[in-house]
Design an enzyme around this catalytic site. Sequence first.
Site, mmCIF file in Angstrom:
data_model
loop_
_atom_site.group_PDB
_atom_site.id
_atom_site.type_symbol
_atom_site.label_atom_id
_atom_site.label_comp_id
_atom_site.label_asym_id
_atom_site.label_seq_id
_atom_site.Cartn_x
_atom_site.Cartn_y
_atom_site.Cartn_z
ATOM 1 N N GLY A 129 32.654 -26.926 -7.010
ATOM 2 C CA GLY A 129 31.905 -25.974 -6.024
ATOM 3 C C GLY A 129 30.989 -26.310 -4.937
ATOM 4 N N CYS A 130 30.757 -25.705 -4.104
ATOM 5 C CA CYS A 130 29.739 -26.126 -3.092
ATOM 6 C C CYS A 130 28.326 -26.058 -3.716
ATOM 7 C CB CYS A 130 29.672 -25.274 -1.850
ATOM 8 S SG CYS A 130 30.042 -23.533 -2.026
#
Length: 334
Positions: A149-150
């Site tokens: 995920g970012c």
Amino acid sequence: MKNVSVIGATGYTGGELLRYLLRHPGVRVSHATSERSAGQKVSVLHTDLAGRLDLTLVKNDPDKISKDSGLVFLCLPHAESAAWAKKYLDRGVKVIDLSADLRLASVKSYEKWYKTTHPHPELLKKAVYGLPELYRAKIKGAKLVANPGCYSTTSILTALPLVKKGWARKGSIVIDAKSGVSGAGRKIESRYLFCEAHENFLAYAVTGHRHLPEIEQELGQSVTFVPHLLPVNRGILATVYAKLSKKISAKELHAAYAEFYKGEAFVKVLDEGKFPELKSVQHTNYCHIGVGLDPKGDTAVLVGVTDNLGKGAAGQALQNMNLVLGFKEGTGLE
Ligand SMILES: NC(=O)c1ccc[n+]([C@@H]2O[C@H](COP(=O)([O-])OP(=O)(O)OC[C@H]3O[C@@H](n4cnc5c(N)ncnc54)[C@H](OP(=O)(O)O)[C@@H]3O)[C@@H](O)[C@H]2O)c1
């Protein structure tokens, strides 16, 4: 030339991947898919690609797409992605999944946080967590990569050297993170409309964001994580605070970070006393980290920035593709 396809090409990560793939000298995009816009040119959805990528969007059909794709990127929502990963893997196609479906090692944790039954828990064991700075060797031989995920990428890279040194007092890590609006995807929801997000700033998912279990899984300890919505298009800034488990100087802390990321092309530790800003990493695959101590000297303050669509998604996916397909890791990214 290797053939790859982008599944879910009309969204923000899919579009960014197409831009990265166009710059890569060793791959060709065979198919770009959309369920709602099949039959239209890609450039209708991503207007900057006009004259650069003359592809017509097609529906996601693993039987057809696997015939001329050695690898697919899944840029689909979570809970949708895993079933497609299985279909492509069964047809001998390598998969890089940008969704959260295959990132957590524990199916129990996935089902708790994503509030859905996992369709293929057996894939969790096969998936390699796609953070090259941690798992490069495993990614090289992988058929299935779970792209991080970012927020997770930014937070983990920023806290990791401190944690690996054993210098973070257990349970003391606080991550205060801010993301640009593209982090939410291209969906239409009132909070992300221009008039709501512009000139505004807010914390959300304060009592539990879905990237928390991913960050804790990789850091191996419990953390407090609070995300915020920043009124910019792209970029994440995460400030990590951690009580020190032993007395160290700012110089020692900085030296440990510089040593840890020595040789890493996409993680840059800034000079002592310098802290990063979003504009240095927007539209890139880089993570910049600034390192310091608070004035009392008992708390490390670490600031990391990435582009959520770059190192936080499509850039990192391309970095992983390079490792999986045997290209030089930075091809198309530097
Ligand atoms: N945005 C970020 O910064 C970011 C960063 C890291 C990871 N991610 C993850 O990457 C994935 C894609 O994110 P995004 O931001 O690109 O999302 P997005 O902009 O909302 O795009 C979603 C894509 O998925 C397709 N899609 C939506 N629902 C679908 C369904 N039920 N079946 C098949 N296709 C469907 C859409 O295609 P059509 O509507 O055209 O059919 C579109 O191409 C998500 O899992 C997200 O959590 C996002």
